[in-house]
Design a protein around this motif. Structure first.
Motif, PDB file in Angstrom:
ATOM      1  N   LYS A   5       0.809  -1.219   0.000  1.00 11.67           N
ATOM      2  CA  LYS A   5       0.000   0.000   0.000  1.00 11.67           C
ATOM      3  C   LYS A   5       0.842   1.269   0.000  1.00 11.67           C
ATOM      4  CE  LYS A   5      -0.599  -0.171   5.047  1.00 11.67           C
ATOM      5  NZ  LYS A   5       0.200   1.021   5.373  1.00 11.67           N
ATOM      6  N   ASP A   6       2.111   1.170   0.402  1.00 12.50           N
ATOM      7  CA  ASP A   6       3.006   2.329   0.402  1.00 12.50           C
ATOM      8  C   ASP A   6       3.920   2.360  -0.815  1.00 12.50           C
ATOM      9  OD1 ASP A   6       2.074   3.313   2.903  1.00 12.50           O
ATOM     10  OD2 ASP A   6       3.276   1.796   3.930  1.00 12.50           O
ATOM     11  N   GLY A   7       3.702   1.428  -1.742  1.00 10.97           N
ATOM     12  CA  GLY A   7       4.487   1.407  -2.973  1.00 10.97           C
ATOM     13  C   GLY A   7       5.768   0.594  -2.925  1.00 10.97           C
ATOM     14  N   TRP A   8       6.048  -0.051  -1.776  1.00  8.87           N
ATOM     15  CA  TRP A   8       7.247  -0.897  -1.696  1.00  8.87           C
ATOM     16  C   TRP A   8       7.074  -2.111  -2.593  1.00  8.87           C
ATOM     17  CZ3 TRP A   8      11.513   1.027   0.210  1.00  8.87           C
ATOM     18  CH2 TRP A   8      11.449   2.031   1.174  1.00  8.87           C
ATOM     19  N   ASN A   9       8.124  -2.416  -3.328  1.00  6.83           N
ATOM     20  CA  ASN A   9       8.072  -3.428  -4.391  1.00  6.83           C
ATOM     21  C   ASN A   9       9.164  -4.468  -4.134  1.00  6.83           C
ATOM     22  OD1 ASN A   9       7.712  -4.766  -6.817  1.00  6.83           O
ATOM     23  ND2 ASN A   9       7.665  -2.897  -8.045  1.00  6.83           N
ATOM     24  N   TYR A  10       8.772  -5.706  -3.903  1.00  6.36           N
ATOM     25  CA  TYR A  10       9.749  -6.740  -3.573  1.00  6.36           C
ATOM     26  C   TYR A  10       9.144  -8.125  -3.838  1.00  6.36           C
ATOM     27  CZ  TYR A  10       6.919  -6.920   0.717  1.00  6.36           C
ATOM     28  OH  TYR A  10       5.883  -7.008   1.610  1.00  6.36           O
ATOM     29  N   TYR A  11       9.998  -9.152  -3.725  1.00  6.15           N
ATOM     30  CA  TYR A  11       9.543 -10.532  -3.811  1.00  6.15           C
ATOM     31  C   TYR A  11       9.522 -11.154  -2.418  1.00  6.15           C
ATOM     32  CZ  TYR A  11      10.742 -10.456  -8.850  1.00  6.15           C
ATOM     33  OH  TYR A  11      10.829 -10.167 -10.182  1.00  6.15           O
ATOM     34  N   LEU A  12       8.727 -12.213  -2.274  1.00  9.87           N
ATOM     35  CA  LEU A  12       8.878 -13.157  -1.169  1.00  9.87           C
ATOM     36  C   LEU A  12       9.395 -14.453  -1.770  1.00  9.87           C
ATOM     37  CD1 LEU A  12       5.587 -12.609   0.890  1.00  9.87           C
ATOM     38  CD2 LEU A  12       7.877 -11.717   1.404  1.00  9.87           C
ATOM     39  N   ASP A  13      10.416 -15.033  -1.125  1.00  8.43           N
ATOM     40  CA  ASP A  13      10.938 -16.286  -1.666  1.00  8.43           C
ATOM     41  C   ASP A  13      10.127 -17.468  -1.149  1.00  8.43           C
ATOM     42  OD1 ASP A  13      11.801 -16.917   0.901  1.00  8.43           O
ATOM     43  OD2 ASP A  13      13.929 -16.735   0.457  1.00  8.43           O
ATOM     44  N   LYS A  14      10.533 -18.683  -1.508  1.00 10.86           N
ATOM     45  CA  LYS A  14       9.754 -19.869  -1.170  1.00 10.86           C
ATOM     46  C   LYS A  14       9.678 -20.111   0.340  1.00 10.86           C
ATOM     47  CE  LYS A  14      13.717 -22.962  -1.782  1.00 10.86           C
ATOM     48  NZ  LYS A  14      14.250 -24.116  -2.538  1.00 10.86           N
ATOM     49  N   ASN A  15      10.563 -19.460   1.108  1.00 10.22           N
ATOM     50  CA  ASN A  15      10.537 -19.567   2.562  1.00 10.22           C
ATOM     51  C   ASN A  15       9.839 -18.386   3.220  1.00 10.22           C
ATOM     52  OD1 ASN A  15      12.094 -22.033   2.621  1.00 10.22           O
ATOM     53  ND2 ASN A  15      13.880 -20.788   2.108  1.00 10.22           N
ATOM     54  N   GLY A  16       9.296 -17.482   2.386  1.00 10.69           N
ATOM     55  CA  GLY A  16       8.573 -16.336   2.926  1.00 10.69           C
ATOM     56  C   GLY A  16       9.445 -15.152   3.277  1.00 10.69           C
ATOM     57  N   LYS A  17      10.722 -15.198   2.937  1.00  6.51           N
ATOM     58  CA  LYS A  17      11.617 -14.086   3.250  1.00  6.51           C
ATOM     59  C   LYS A  17      11.632 -13.072   2.113  1.00  6.51           C
ATOM     60  CE  LYS A  17      14.696 -16.831   6.178  1.00  6.51           C
ATOM     61  NZ  LYS A  17      16.092 -17.286   6.402  1.00  6.51           N
ATOM     62  N   ARG A  18      11.763 -11.807   2.490  1.00  7.09           N
ATOM     63  CA  ARG A  18      11.770 -10.729   1.497  1.00  7.09           C
ATOM     64  C   ARG A  18      13.068 -10.741   0.706  1.00  7.09           C
ATOM     65  NH1 ARG A  18      10.980  -4.591   3.501  1.00  7.09           N
ATOM     66  NH2 ARG A  18      12.811  -5.224   4.721  1.00  7.09           N
ATOM     67  N   MET A  19      12.955 -10.464  -0.576  1.00  8.41           N
ATOM     68  CA  MET A  19      14.129 -10.332  -1.434  1.00  8.41           C
ATOM     69  C   MET A  19      13.860  -9.244  -2.463  1.00  8.41           C
ATOM     70  SD  MET A  19      13.763 -13.892  -3.656  1.00  8.41           S
ATOM     71  CE  MET A  19      15.039 -13.434  -4.838  1.00  8.41           C
ATOM     72  N   PRO A  20      14.894  -8.548  -2.916  1.00  8.53           N
ATOM     73  CA  PRO A  20      14.701  -7.423  -3.839  1.00  8.53           C
ATOM     74  C   PRO A  20      14.417  -7.891  -5.255  1.00  8.53           C
ATOM     75  CG  PRO A  20      17.028  -7.772  -3.490  1.00  8.53           C
ATOM     76  CD  PRO A  20      16.321  -8.730  -2.563  1.00  8.53           C
ATOM     77  N   LEU A  21      13.970  -6.962  -6.092  1.00 12.08           N
ATOM     78  CA  LEU A  21      13.793  -7.249  -7.504  1.00 12.08           C
ATOM     79  C   LEU A  21      15.158  -7.407  -8.160  1.00 12.08           C
ATOM     80  CD1 LEU A  21      10.982  -4.691  -8.468  1.00 12.08           C
ATOM     81  CD2 LEU A  21      10.746  -6.979  -7.498  1.00 12.08           C
TER      82      LEU A  21
END
Length: 262
Positions: A129-145
């Protein structure tokens, strides 16, 4: 009368044993000399192997790995002494990168530094909702584009709360429910191929957008997800072939045991 035994005479067995000992000693000297010589030799190059994701994607390139190494160590390994290569430190440096799941490094027999990288596998792309753009990996951890490639995964947008590191431990956290739903879709071959986007409404309902057709699938909250997925698949398998993909604008599976179409 027996002849006296001369204790100073070396028997054949003793000569053989001495020969073996001399051979072993010579071998040890040769090996030690070779090891010392190799430690003094120069690194001839760095070879990087990046294992593709299951779908063939490469989120990083060998040049990215080389840049990480240079940034951490401040120099190129080529032409430096083999003895200066810190294998353990090099692996730790690479594994700190958010796109790397595992790194293995070794020196081969030709004095090349071999680097094998396993990438982290994204399963969903989040635009919160704040425009942050990222992936979640298969373990649910955040990772960058990735700056090289856009992963072919479902995209989630809308009223998604800010990422917090312990969201998976919070039973009612919306991001946790979103991640679990993405896993359910990913683990189903039909829905994984069909669903391209998840929109989160202001009241926390999930709305799925299929790749084919213009309809929206109102999934609702994550509660009773297996039942909703089962009903949705039955509808697509049994009703959609007869009604056509364009007949309905909305498919609602929020209510237990029902599929309501408009």
């Amino acid at each position: 009368m027996a002849e006296p035994v001369n204790k100073n005479v070396i028997t054949r067995q003793q000569l053989k044993a001495l020969g073996w000992m001399a051979s072993l000693l010579l071998g040890a000297v040769v090996i030690l000399a070779a090891v010392n010589h190799r430690k003094g030799s120069a690194v001839k190059g760095v070879e990087v192997d990046i294992k593709p994701l299951p779908n063939g994607d490469l989120l990083m390139q060998p040049v990215d790995v080389r840049e990480l190494i240079h940034k951490a160590f401040g120099y190129e390994f080529e032409s430096r002494s083999v003895r200066t290569v810190e294998i353990d430190r090099l692996e730790r440096v690479l594994e700190k990168d958010p796109l790397v799941e595992d790194a293995e490094v070794y020196l081969d027999s030709r004095d090349f530094v071999r680097v094998s990288v396993t990438q982290r596998e994204p399963v969903i792309r989040i635009i919160d909702k704040d425009g942050w753009n990222y992936y979640l990996d298969k373990n649910g951890k955040r990772m960058p584009l990735s700056k090289h490639f856009t992963a072919r995964v479902v995209v989630a947008t809308g009223s998604i709360p800010e990422y917090v590191s312990d969201y998976l431990l919070r039973e009612r956290h919306l991001l946790r429910h979103l991640f679990l739903l993405s896993q359910d879709l990913r683990n189903d071959a039909f829905l994984n191929a069909m669903i391209g986007q998840i929109f989160v409404s202001s009241n926390g309902d999930f709305i799925l957008a299929p790749m084919i057709g213009d309809q929206k699938i109102v999934f609702g909250k994550y509660e009773d997800a297996p039942d909703k997925i089962k009903n949705l698949k039955i509808f697509y398998r049994e009703a959609m072939p007869y009604e056509g993909w364009r007949k309905y604008r909305s498919i609602d599976v929020r209510f237990r045991g029902q599929v309501i179409c408009k």
